[in-house]
Structures are given as C-alpha cells and as structure tokens.
Design a protein around this motif. Structure first.
Motif, PDB file in Angstrom:
ATOM      1  N   ARG A   1      34.346  45.902  49.089  1.00  0.00           N
ATOM      2  CA  ARG A   1      34.377  46.463  47.515  1.00  0.00           C
ATOM      3  C   ARG A   1      34.952  45.906  46.958  1.00  0.00           C
ATOM      4  O   ARG A   1      36.448  45.443  46.846  1.00  0.00           O
ATOM      5  CB  ARG A   1      34.696  47.799  47.928  1.00  0.00           C
ATOM      6  CG  ARG A   1      33.332  48.687  48.657  1.00  0.00           C
ATOM      7  CD  ARG A   1      32.315  48.965  47.355  1.00  0.00           C
ATOM      8  NE  ARG A   1      31.382  49.565  48.495  1.00  0.00           N
ATOM      9  CZ  ARG A   1      30.322  49.119  49.365  1.00  0.00           C
ATOM     10  NH1 ARG A   1      30.378  47.708  48.660  1.00  0.00           N
ATOM     11  NH2 ARG A   1      29.397  49.349  49.573  1.00  0.00           N
TER      12      ARG A   1
ATOM     13  N   VAL B 186      34.185  54.866  51.308  1.00  0.00           N
ATOM     14  CA  VAL B 186      35.977  54.540  50.183  1.00  0.00           C
ATOM     15  C   VAL B 186      35.417  56.236  49.719  1.00  0.00           C
ATOM     16  O   VAL B 186      34.585  56.721  48.388  1.00  0.00           O
ATOM     17  CB  VAL B 186      36.323  53.301  49.120  1.00  0.00           C
ATOM     18  CG1 VAL B 186      37.227  53.290  48.738  1.00  0.00           C
ATOM     19  CG2 VAL B 186      35.983  52.237  50.048  1.00  0.00           C
TER      20      VAL B 186
ATOM     21  N   GLN C 218      34.497  51.829  41.743  1.00  0.00           N
ATOM     22  CA  GLN C 218      34.242  51.120  43.010  1.00  0.00           C
ATOM     23  C   GLN C 218      33.556  50.305  42.467  1.00  0.00           C
ATOM     24  O   GLN C 218      31.886  50.498  41.748  1.00  0.00           O
ATOM     25  CB  GLN C 218      33.723  51.491  43.982  1.00  0.00           C
ATOM     26  CG  GLN C 218      34.582  52.934  44.903  1.00  0.00           C
ATOM     27  CD  GLN C 218      33.440  52.611  46.019  1.00  0.00           C
ATOM     28  OE1 GLN C 218      33.231  52.328  46.394  1.00  0.00           O
ATOM     29  NE2 GLN C 218      33.591  54.369  46.120  1.00  0.00           N
TER      30      GLN C 218
ATOM     31  N   GLU D  22      30.496  46.382  43.347  1.00  0.00           N
ATOM     32  CA  GLU D  22      30.063  45.961  44.452  1.00  0.00           C
ATOM     33  C   GLU D  22      30.949  44.043  44.574  1.00  0.00           C
ATOM     34  O   GLU D  22      31.589  44.026  42.939  1.00  0.00           O
ATOM     35  CB  GLU D  22      28.739  45.028  44.787  1.00  0.00           C
ATOM     36  CG  GLU D  22      27.994  46.482  45.329  1.00  0.00           C
ATOM     37  CD  GLU D  22      26.900  46.700  44.179  1.00  0.00           C
ATOM     38  OE1 GLU D  22      26.288  47.558  43.753  1.00  0.00           O
ATOM     39  OE2 GLU D  22      26.193  45.365  43.553  1.00  0.00           O
TER      40      GLU D  22
END
Lengths: 300, 307, 131
Positions: free
Chosen positions: A224, A262, A269, A271
């Motif tokens: 991440r 997370v 967050q 990708e």
C-alpha cells in the motif's frame, strides 16, 4: 516437492573481487513464469548460471527439479533450456547446422518443431547465423532451447537488445510454449514494465541479495501507499513493514508491505503498481532513514 | 560429439591443410629436381667411395645450386608452431565469444565436451605435423645423405620432433587461451613462446639431453661419420686457423684451413650420427610431455574456473 | 469472434479488463449465447500475456454465470438474459444523468472534477477496496 521447480537455500557465489550473490533463498513454483529483476551487476546472471549449472556455488544449495544442476548435470541438462545473455550462437554455422548441433548434443530433440518454428518465423535455414538480425538470432537461440522440450526454461535478459517488435515476438514464443507444455520459465530483466503482463511471479535482486519473491498478484495486493500529514512512521512501522518513507514539509508518504489490513485512519491509502513496488525495493538500502527491516521474501 | 567438434573447427583445419598444401606445392617439384640432380651427378656414389677433390667440387656445386631453397626451408621449423597455435583458435574463440554458454548447456556435460574437443585438436595436430615431417624428410633426403640428419634444418624439420613441437605450441596456446580468453593475444604470445622455447632447447638444452662426444685427429679426413659441433683447429705453423662452427648441433664437416691440412690437428666436440635417434626421441618426449601437462591444465582450468 | 485489447496504463488489472470486455461484448451482442471465447492459446498469442491471466478471467466469468467452461472443449457464452436494463429505464437514467451534469457544471465543476466524482462513486467495480 514436485511442485517446486527451483529451490535455493542460502545460495551464494563469490569471485575474487567479492560476493556476486549472497544468502539467496527462494522457491520457484513449477509452471510459473517468474521475473528476476534487478539493476545491472546485482547478481541476476550469477543466480541464473548457478541454476543452470554453469557455475558452482561458494555456499548454500540449489536444486532444480530436485537435482543438483552441477553434480547431476547429466540428468538435469536435458530438462533445462537456456538462453544466455546476448543469445550466443556460432556465427559461422547456418541455422540448419545449428539445429544439427542441437540434435547431436541432446538426446531429446524435436527437429520437426525447430524447423517448423523457424519456418513460421520466416527464417531461412541455410542462412548463416552471423548474418541474421538481433531479433532473429534471439529467436534461433530460443528455438534451440525450446526444441529440447525442457521442463524449465531459463532466459538471461532475453529481450534487452531487441527492438519492440522483436521483443513482442520473442515473448510470444515463450508464452506459446508455456501454454502448450506448462513449463516453468525464469527470465531476468532490468525493465519492469513489460513483465507484469507476461509473468506471474517476481524476484527482486539488489546488491547481490534477494528482497522480494512471490506471486505478483499477492505482491501487489500486499503493498500500500499511505499518504498523510507530516508525521512519524513509527506507529505504522510497529505493525507493517515500511519499505520507503519520504517526507515533504507538510506531507509524509509511506510505501508499506501490509501485515493484514491497515486500520490507521490518519492515512489515506492507495494501491501501488508493481513497478513502483519493485523500484522501492531496488532503491532500498540499509542505513537510510527508513529503518524498516523488511528485506525478507514475501511468502508465496 | 566428435562430428560436432570437427564441424566447429572447420575453418582452422582448412587453414592448416592449406598451409600444408602450399608447402607441398613448393616442395614437391623442387624435391624431385634435387633428387634427380643428386643421382644424375653421381653424388651418392661420390660420397660412398670417399673420393677427394672432384667430389668435393661437385658437392659444393650441388649445394650452391639449391642454396636459397635450403636456407628458406630451414625456417620451416616454425611451421609446426604455427600449426599448433592455429588449431587452438576455435577453442579460445569459444571462450572469448561466450558460445561455451550454448555448448555446455545442451545435453552433454562440460567434461565430455572438453574431452571431445581437445581430443580432436590433438589428433589434428599430430596428423598435420606428422604429414609435414614426412614431406620434409623426403625433400631433405639428398642433403641428409650429404650432411647427415643432424644438420640444422634437417633435424628439426624432418624428424619426429616436429610432432612434439606442434603439440607443445598447441598446449601453450590452449593454456593462454583458457586464462586470458582472448584469441589474438593468446595466439601471438603462444607463438612467441614457442619460438623462445625452441631457441632455448636448440642452443642450450639439446646438448644436455644427450651428451656430445669429443675427439681429436690429425689431418682433414673425409668423415666416416657425420659430426656436428664446434670444430676447432690448431694450425701448426704460421697463419690463422679457421674454424667453422655451425648452428645448434654444429656445422658442416667442411672447413677452410690455410696451408697443408694434413699437418693440422683438429679437435671437435660433436654429436655423431648414431645420436640422431636418442636426440629425436628425448626431445620429442620433452616437448610432448610438457604439452600433455599444458593441455591437462587448460582442460582443468576450463572445467573448474569458467562460469 | 471477440478481439481483446489491453490498456497497460489504466490501472485496472489485466484479467479484469478481459472480464469487462467480455461483459461489454455480451451486452452489445457481439458475443451471443453459444459463441466460443478465444482459447487461452489464442488470447496469449493476441496479447502476449501470461496464460494464468486468461484463466483467471475466464474463471471469474464462469463464476458470474456469464460463460461455461467445458473441459477439453473450450469456454462458451452461457445461456441467460442479457444484463442490460430495458430501453425505457435506460432513457430515464440517461436524462437524470444529463440533469446532474448540468447541475455539477453550474456548481463550478469542470470536466475533470465531474469525472473524479463519478470515479469515486463507481469505485467498488475496481475490486481492491482497502480495509
């Protein structure tokens, strides 16, 4: 056992001027197409030469299909196909004569396949290898390796010196063989972007050590990018492995390998694509500010 | 495997064959010419009967007629070195160009590949140098009759040592090639090394392999045996004595001596004709033995250290 | 016969792109019930991609009920109604969307802003939602 094509344990190779490869422990599943990625001089060729039995290791072990490639060479070689860096061929021989070389030196050799493939690629069998283009030579070298009907195909930077069209055609040939025979492929490269489409597993090598090894899907799913206001990575680092940490005046960006979800809501967050992940690992060096210990292989 | 090895050294074998063919073209016609002249001039009869001045004159004439060719042919002692060095080329090129990465990853082991390849190289070297020696022996036979087979130029081009020379040169080239993996440099240095070794053996070591004899006698006599080494004469009386010392094994029996030869004392260190075979065999054994060690080392190094 | 293409830059995983293209092809009638999808070998030759990617896509389509994988024969488009809504519903959806776009523009959003809002709203489609 039978589903692991290549297994190494603490594998290392030392030359007079230092270690070219160290503490390399990995497993390559049978039937996978594995990319071996790393900068030049990282030890990719060394690792591949150890797998193929051209080199003898200084420490550790390497097993291919359950056998030692060096001591059991006679048993292993017929099941291994190899195209070395720059696809070496005897330039004075014609393509047909090169195939004859293959036929005489291999117990299992499919001459019909070799000729048919050459024909399909538009190669003149009576032309001397030295007169072919780079892409054509690479295809001849690949044909040599495939005509052995190997269980494991090892390619050292096979497309580095090829133009985009030749690259595509070469990789197509490899994948076609994978579909037909289910063979395992290991190919090294320093270009990451093309690999995601062709490979399903990945190993990174930097500074003679492996850092990342596993299925690409799991690698991408397991990493991440966290962004947030400028702060310390400590709280995150307690649970997850921080691979790279960068700060501006007001913002902190962390690339982490997540151990589970997370939950920390301070962080946004995102990708991360494979290339970013790989670059972060390749750029990772001990002694930097980001003190994450994350250098072990991702279990596959 | 051996068929593969032959095919891969096609070019070099052709070059070596070409060299031999070239020499044959040069030597066969002239050899026939020399042989005819030798017999038609009655020189062989001349020598056997041990006749004086008229024979000496005819011998002198014969030799001056073929002088240039004879001197040129002395240099052919470098040809076995050339052959040995050239034959090592495909082996070194395999390492230099990296094609060994193709050859050693097919279906046969590195050991088998090396055995096959080196075996063919040695065989080719022996056959080629053997053919050369036979050709030269035939060509030299008139001169061997006149001056003996220990004469420089006959001994080291027309004897079995030629095979030893070729193998030695091959061995040096293979070792250098295995260590450096650069063909041009290895072949050049190997040839120079061959040359240096030849000088060393010719001028120093040979007479220590089989010791020469010493003798003195009065008066110039047509030698019953052919001897070569340093010939020193003391002249009785005034005037300078002269001596003619020849090459590594010595020179001819002829000398220029002032005054009346029959009163002069000659003293010589020489190799008699009976030493021909001991010398040839021991020198061949020396060169071949070293060659075997060199080739074994090159094989070992290539097997263990090339990756 | 459907021809696949791959957009390496889109950020959408390759297998999902294949899934979407098959869905779209069925929706538009390019693929009809009983049509055979290209074999794994054909797709690999078309796109130079890993065979597992194709297998993953076909498995996903099988799970969704859009295709039937028949061992040793091939993968075929399944029987069943098309998933697109009736024409009237489509018309209604379309006009309410146009009205919304007009409101967004009036509120000061530019094209890019509109797209960002839209992308956020349809996010679940891209599968890897975090936490």
């Amino acid at each position: 056992m039978s589903d692991i094509a290549v297994r190494t344990s603490e594998l290392g190779k030392r030359y007079r001027d230092g270690w070219a490869l160290r503490d390399c422990t990995l497993e390559i599943p049978a039937g996978s197409v594995t990319a071996l990625v790393g900068p030049n001089g990282a030890g990719k060729t060394t690792l591949l030469h150890l797998v193929i039995g051209l080199s003898r290791q200084t420490s550790g072990t390497v097993e291919v299909l359950g056998l030692s490639p060096r001591s059991d060479a006679k048993a292993v070689l017929p099941r291994l196909g190899f195209v070395a860096q720059d696809h070496p061929l005897y330039r004075a021989l014609t393509i047909a004569e090169t195939f004859t070389l293959g036929r005489r030196l291999n117990a299992q050799w499919d001459e019909g396949f070799a000729r048919e493939r050459a024909g399909r690629l538009g190669l003149d069998l009576d032309k001397k290898v030295g007169k072919l283009s780079g892409g054509q030579q690479a295809q001849v070298a690949l044909t040599m390796a495939l005509a052995k009907r190997p269980d494991v195909l090892v390619l050292d930077e096979p497309v580095a010196s090829l133009d985009p069209l030749a690259r595509r055609e070469f990789l197509n040939g490899v994948l076609e063989a994978v579909v037909e025979t289910g063979m395992t492929v290991i190919l090294s490269s320093h270009i990451v972007s093309e690999l995601e489409r062709v490979c399903d597993h990945l190993i990174t090598l930097a500074d003679s050590r492996t850092q990342l090894a596993g299925s690409i899907r799991e690698i991408v799913a397991g990493h991440r990018l966290l962004t947030g206001p400028r702060s310390d990575a400590a709280s995150v680092a307690r649970i997850h492995d921080v691979i790279r940490e960068t700060h501006t005046e007001r913002q902190t960006t962390l690339l982490v390998r997540a151990n589970g979800h997370v939950y920390d809501s301070c962080w946004e967050q995102h990708e991360v694509d494979l290339e970013e992940i790989v670059l972060a690992y390749l750029g990772y060096r001990p002694g930097m500010r980001d003190t994450s210990p994350a250098r072990e292989a991702v279990p596959s | 495997m051996s068929r593969v090895a032959w095919r891969l050294q096609r070019t070099e074998t052709a070059v070596v064959a070409g060299i031999l063919a070239l020499l044959a073209v040069l030597l066969i016609p002239t050899g026939i010419q020399m042989a005819n002249a030798y017999h038609s001039d009655g020189l062989n009869a001349c020598r056997a009967l041990n006749i004086g001045p008229s024979c000496a004159a005819r011998i002198g004439e014969f030799q001056s007629r073929f002088q240039a060719l004879t001197v040129l042919a002395n240099w052919f002692t470098l040809v076995p070195g050339l052959i040995g060095v050239l034959l090592a080329a495909p082996f070194i090129l395999d390492l230099e160009h990296g094609t060994y990465r193709l050859a050693w990853t097919q279906g046969i082991t590195r050991r088998r590949w090396l055995a096959g390849k080196l075996g063919i190289l040695v065989l080719t070297a022996v056959v080629a140098s053997g053919a050369l020696a036979l050709l030269m022996a035939w060509w030299r036979s008139p001169q061997a009759d006149l001056n003996g087979r220990l004469d420089t130029g006959v001994y080291d081009t027309a004897g079995i040592v030629v095979v030893g020379y070729a193998l030695f040169a091959l061995g040096v080239a293979l070792v250098l090639g295995a260590l450096w993996r650069r063909s041009a440099a290895s072949l050049t240095v190997a040839f120079v090394g061959y040359f240096a070794m030849r000088i060393f053996v010719d001028y120093w070591l040979r007479n220590r392999l089989v010791s020469p004899l010493q003798g003195s006698w009065r008066g110039l006599r047509q030698p019953q045996f052919l001897y070569h080494a340093q010939i020193m004469s003391e002249s009785g009386g005034s005037g300078k004595g002269g001596f003619k010392s020849g090459g590594p094994l010595g020179g001819h029996a002829q000398m220029a001596v002032p005054g009346n030869a029959s009163h002069t004392l000659f003293h010589a260190v020489y190799q008699p004709a009976s030493h021909f075979w001991p010398l040839q065999l021991s020198e061949t054994a020396l060169f071949t033995g070293i060659a075997a060690l060199l080739i074994a080392f090159a094989a070992w190094w290539t097997h263990e250290r090339i990756a | 016969m459907i021809e696949f293409h791959l957009d390496a830059r889109s950020g959408v995983p390759a297998y999902l792109q294949l899934v979407q293209q098959v869905r779209q092809a069925i929706r538009l009638g390019i693929l009809r019930e009983g049509d055979q999808l290209p074999t794994v070998k054909e797709v690999v030759a078309m796109l130079t991609i890993n065979p597992n990617t194709v297998l993953h896509a076909y498995r996903q389509l099988d799970l969704e009920g859009l295709v039937d994988g028949r061992r040793g024969v091939g993968t075929f488009v399944a029987a069943g109604p098309p998933t697109s809504p009736p024409v009237d519903d489509l018309k209604a959806l379309r006009s309410s969307l146009e009205r919304w776009v007009a409101r967004a523009r009036a509120a000061g959003l530019d094209d890019e802003g509109i797209r960002a809002v839209f992308a956020e709203a349809v996010r679940p489609e891209t599968e890897s939602r975090v936490a």
